[in-house]
Write a protein that holds these residues in place. Sequence first.
Motif, PDB file in Angstrom:
ATOM      1  N   MET A 252      10.777  24.760 -26.515  1.00  0.00           N
ATOM      2  CA  MET A 252      11.271  23.464 -27.537  1.00  0.00           C
ATOM      3  C   MET A 252      10.664  21.940 -27.259  1.00  0.00           C
ATOM      4  O   MET A 252      10.945  21.258 -28.516  1.00  0.00           O
ATOM      5  CB  MET A 252      13.002  23.762 -27.732  1.00  0.00           C
ATOM      6  N   TYR A 253      11.100  21.949 -26.221  1.00  0.00           N
ATOM      7  CA  TYR A 253      10.730  20.279 -26.083  1.00  0.00           C
ATOM      8  C   TYR A 253       8.884  20.460 -26.470  1.00  0.00           C
ATOM      9  O   TYR A 253       8.942  18.889 -26.947  1.00  0.00           O
ATOM     10  CB  TYR A 253      10.523  20.380 -24.301  1.00  0.00           C
ATOM     11  N   LEU A 254       8.510  20.939 -26.007  1.00  0.00           N
ATOM     12  CA  LEU A 254       6.897  20.470 -26.162  1.00  0.00           C
ATOM     13  C   LEU A 254       6.788  20.931 -27.925  1.00  0.00           C
ATOM     14  O   LEU A 254       5.878  20.024 -28.614  1.00  0.00           O
ATOM     15  CB  LEU A 254       5.937  21.977 -26.108  1.00  0.00           C
ATOM     16  N   ASN A 255       7.546  20.818 -28.732  1.00  0.00           N
ATOM     17  CA  ASN A 255       7.429  21.408 -30.136  1.00  0.00           C
ATOM     18  C   ASN A 255       8.019  20.014 -31.014  1.00  0.00           C
ATOM     19  O   ASN A 255       7.941  19.840 -32.351  1.00  0.00           O
ATOM     20  CB  ASN A 255       7.920  22.671 -30.778  1.00  0.00           C
ATOM     21  N   ARG A 256       8.447  19.361 -30.451  1.00  0.00           N
ATOM     22  CA  ARG A 256       9.379  18.047 -30.910  1.00  0.00           C
ATOM     23  C   ARG A 256       8.823  17.425 -31.805  1.00  0.00           C
ATOM     24  O   ARG A 256       9.310  17.083 -32.285  1.00  0.00           O
ATOM     25  CB  ARG A 256      10.080  16.946 -29.495  1.00  0.00           C
ATOM     26  N   ARG A 257       8.028  16.688 -31.670  1.00  0.00           N
ATOM     27  CA  ARG A 257       6.893  16.365 -32.569  1.00  0.00           C
ATOM     28  C   ARG A 257       6.730  16.686 -33.730  1.00  0.00           C
ATOM     29  O   ARG A 257       7.225  16.331 -34.795  1.00  0.00           O
ATOM     30  CB  ARG A 257       5.387  15.930 -32.227  1.00  0.00           C
ATOM     31  N   ALA A 258       6.149  18.297 -34.030  1.00  0.00           N
ATOM     32  CA  ALA A 258       6.075  18.573 -35.061  1.00  0.00           C
ATOM     33  C   ALA A 258       7.540  19.176 -36.100  1.00  0.00           C
ATOM     34  O   ALA A 258       7.652  19.186 -36.807  1.00  0.00           O
ATOM     35  CB  ALA A 258       5.651  20.403 -34.785  1.00  0.00           C
ATOM     36  N   PHE A 259       8.883  19.593 -34.816  1.00  0.00           N
ATOM     37  CA  PHE A 259       9.840  19.308 -35.282  1.00  0.00           C
ATOM     38  C   PHE A 259      10.456  17.820 -35.741  1.00  0.00           C
ATOM     39  O   PHE A 259      10.506  17.807 -37.616  1.00  0.00           O
ATOM     40  CB  PHE A 259      10.912  19.323 -34.534  1.00  0.00           C
ATOM     41  N   MET A 260      10.030  17.088 -35.525  1.00  0.00           N
ATOM     42  CA  MET A 260       9.921  15.376 -36.267  1.00  0.00           C
ATOM     43  C   MET A 260       9.363  15.388 -37.860  1.00  0.00           C
ATOM     44  O   MET A 260      10.014  14.501 -38.656  1.00  0.00           O
ATOM     45  CB  MET A 260      10.061  14.871 -34.957  1.00  0.00           C
ATOM     46  N   THR A 261       8.776  15.608 -37.426  1.00  0.00           N
ATOM     47  CA  THR A 261       6.884  15.919 -38.900  1.00  0.00           C
ATOM     48  C   THR A 261       8.218  16.359 -39.736  1.00  0.00           C
ATOM     49  O   THR A 261       8.164  16.623 -40.683  1.00  0.00           O
ATOM     50  CB  THR A 261       5.546  16.028 -38.210  1.00  0.00           C
ATOM     51  N   GLY A 262       8.168  17.907 -39.761  1.00  0.00           N
ATOM     52  CA  GLY A 262       8.593  18.309 -40.742  1.00  0.00           C
ATOM     53  C   GLY A 262      10.217  17.690 -40.884  1.00  0.00           C
ATOM     54  O   GLY A 262      10.507  17.775 -42.361  1.00  0.00           O
ATOM     55  N   VAL A 263      11.112  17.677 -40.265  1.00  0.00           N
ATOM     56  CA  VAL A 263      12.770  16.984 -40.978  1.00  0.00           C
ATOM     57  C   VAL A 263      11.879  15.928 -41.421  1.00  0.00           C
ATOM     58  O   VAL A 263      12.555  15.557 -43.159  1.00  0.00           O
ATOM     59  CB  VAL A 263      13.459  15.961 -39.453  1.00  0.00           C
ATOM     60  N   ALA A 264      10.756  14.709 -41.609  1.00  0.00           N
ATOM     61  CA  ALA A 264      10.694  13.413 -42.341  1.00  0.00           C
ATOM     62  C   ALA A 264      10.014  13.939 -43.114  1.00  0.00           C
ATOM     63  O   ALA A 264       9.957  13.279 -44.454  1.00  0.00           O
ATOM     64  CB  ALA A 264       9.679  12.552 -41.057  1.00  0.00           C
ATOM     65  N   ALA A 265       9.320  14.603 -42.729  1.00  0.00           N
ATOM     66  CA  ALA A 265       8.797  15.424 -44.419  1.00  0.00           C
ATOM     67  C   ALA A 265       9.762  16.092 -45.899  1.00  0.00           C
ATOM     68  O   ALA A 265       9.575  15.688 -46.888  1.00  0.00           O
ATOM     69  CB  ALA A 265       7.661  16.710 -44.286  1.00  0.00           C
ATOM     70  N   LEU A 266      10.060  16.677 -45.022  1.00  0.00           N
ATOM     71  CA  LEU A 266      11.067  16.989 -45.643  1.00  0.00           C
ATOM     72  C   LEU A 266      12.458  15.819 -46.452  1.00  0.00           C
ATOM     73  O   LEU A 266      12.868  15.982 -47.464  1.00  0.00           O
ATOM     74  CB  LEU A 266      12.089  18.851 -45.431  1.00  0.00           C
ATOM     75  N   ALA A 267      13.093  15.194 -45.422  1.00  0.00           N
ATOM     76  CA  ALA A 267      13.999  14.230 -46.075  1.00  0.00           C
ATOM     77  C   ALA A 267      12.596  13.023 -47.102  1.00  0.00           C
ATOM     78  O   ALA A 267      13.640  12.604 -47.850  1.00  0.00           O
ATOM     79  CB  ALA A 267      14.292  12.693 -45.214  1.00  0.00           C
ATOM     80  N   LEU A 268      12.002  13.247 -46.413  1.00  0.00           N
ATOM     81  CA  LEU A 268      10.791  12.502 -48.165  1.00  0.00           C
ATOM     82  C   LEU A 268      10.470  13.182 -49.427  1.00  0.00           C
ATOM     83  O   LEU A 268       9.293  12.325 -50.310  1.00  0.00           O
ATOM     84  CB  LEU A 268       9.459  11.546 -47.160  1.00  0.00           C
ATOM     85  N   ALA A 269      10.380  14.263 -49.370  1.00  0.00           N
ATOM     86  CA  ALA A 269       9.889  14.636 -50.251  1.00  0.00           C
ATOM     87  C   ALA A 269      10.634  15.266 -51.718  1.00  0.00           C
ATOM     88  O   ALA A 269      10.148  14.510 -52.745  1.00  0.00           O
ATOM     89  CB  ALA A 269      10.074  16.460 -49.869  1.00  0.00           C
ATOM     90  N   PRO A 270      11.992  14.540 -51.849  1.00  0.00           N
ATOM     91  CA  PRO A 270      12.395  13.843 -53.021  1.00  0.00           C
ATOM     92  C   PRO A 270      11.579  12.697 -54.284  1.00  0.00           C
ATOM     93  O   PRO A 270      11.627  12.967 -55.066  1.00  0.00           O
ATOM     94  CB  PRO A 270      14.129  13.757 -52.917  1.00  0.00           C
ATOM     95  N   TRP A 271      11.081  11.307 -52.709  1.00  0.00           N
ATOM     96  CA  TRP A 271      10.689  10.600 -53.334  1.00  0.00           C
ATOM     97  C   TRP A 271       8.988  11.079 -53.985  1.00  0.00           C
ATOM     98  O   TRP A 271       8.940  10.195 -54.188  1.00  0.00           O
ATOM     99  CB  TRP A 271      10.778   9.354 -51.984  1.00  0.00           C
ATOM    100  N   GLY A 272       7.949  12.163 -53.140  1.00  0.00           N
ATOM    101  CA  GLY A 272       7.461  11.467 -53.278  1.00  0.00           C
ATOM    102  C   GLY A 272       7.091  12.550 -54.546  1.00  0.00           C
ATOM    103  O   GLY A 272       5.957  12.223 -55.141  1.00  0.00           O
TER     104      GLY A 272
END
Length: 144
Positions: A26-46
Amino acid sequence: MLIKRDSDKKLRGEDIPAGEITEHGMYLNRRAFMTGVAALALAPWGREAAAQGNLQPLQATKNSAFQVQDALTPYKSVTTYNNFYEFGTDKGDPAAHGASLKTRPWTLQVDGLCAKPKTFDIEELLSSRSRSEPTGFAASRRGP
């Protein structure tokens, strides 16, 4: 996770093994997790921006309270000042002596504790920069 403690003892960070706090994977995959969260959060505006097609620039007015009245730094000062001491200890030395640095032939050697030791030529690095990532090689990049 349940940690049993005596009521008189205080819980301190060094009492807990790091593996119990965050799993290594989980520690090693934190960047992929943050990228997914950001994409999910910005999806409505996109979707909204794509549906509108041509977007007009935002209209804004300058606020004089936030405008700098200082004169611009002279071009020569901006293009010659730096803190690299490889060419001398004076602030002007790198600008005066930097032209003597030979960048061809230049190699980068990756060895030591790594899976695939290799020596890269600068031309190979520069040509792979346009193929791999827009910003070039990332020192923190992990992968095969």
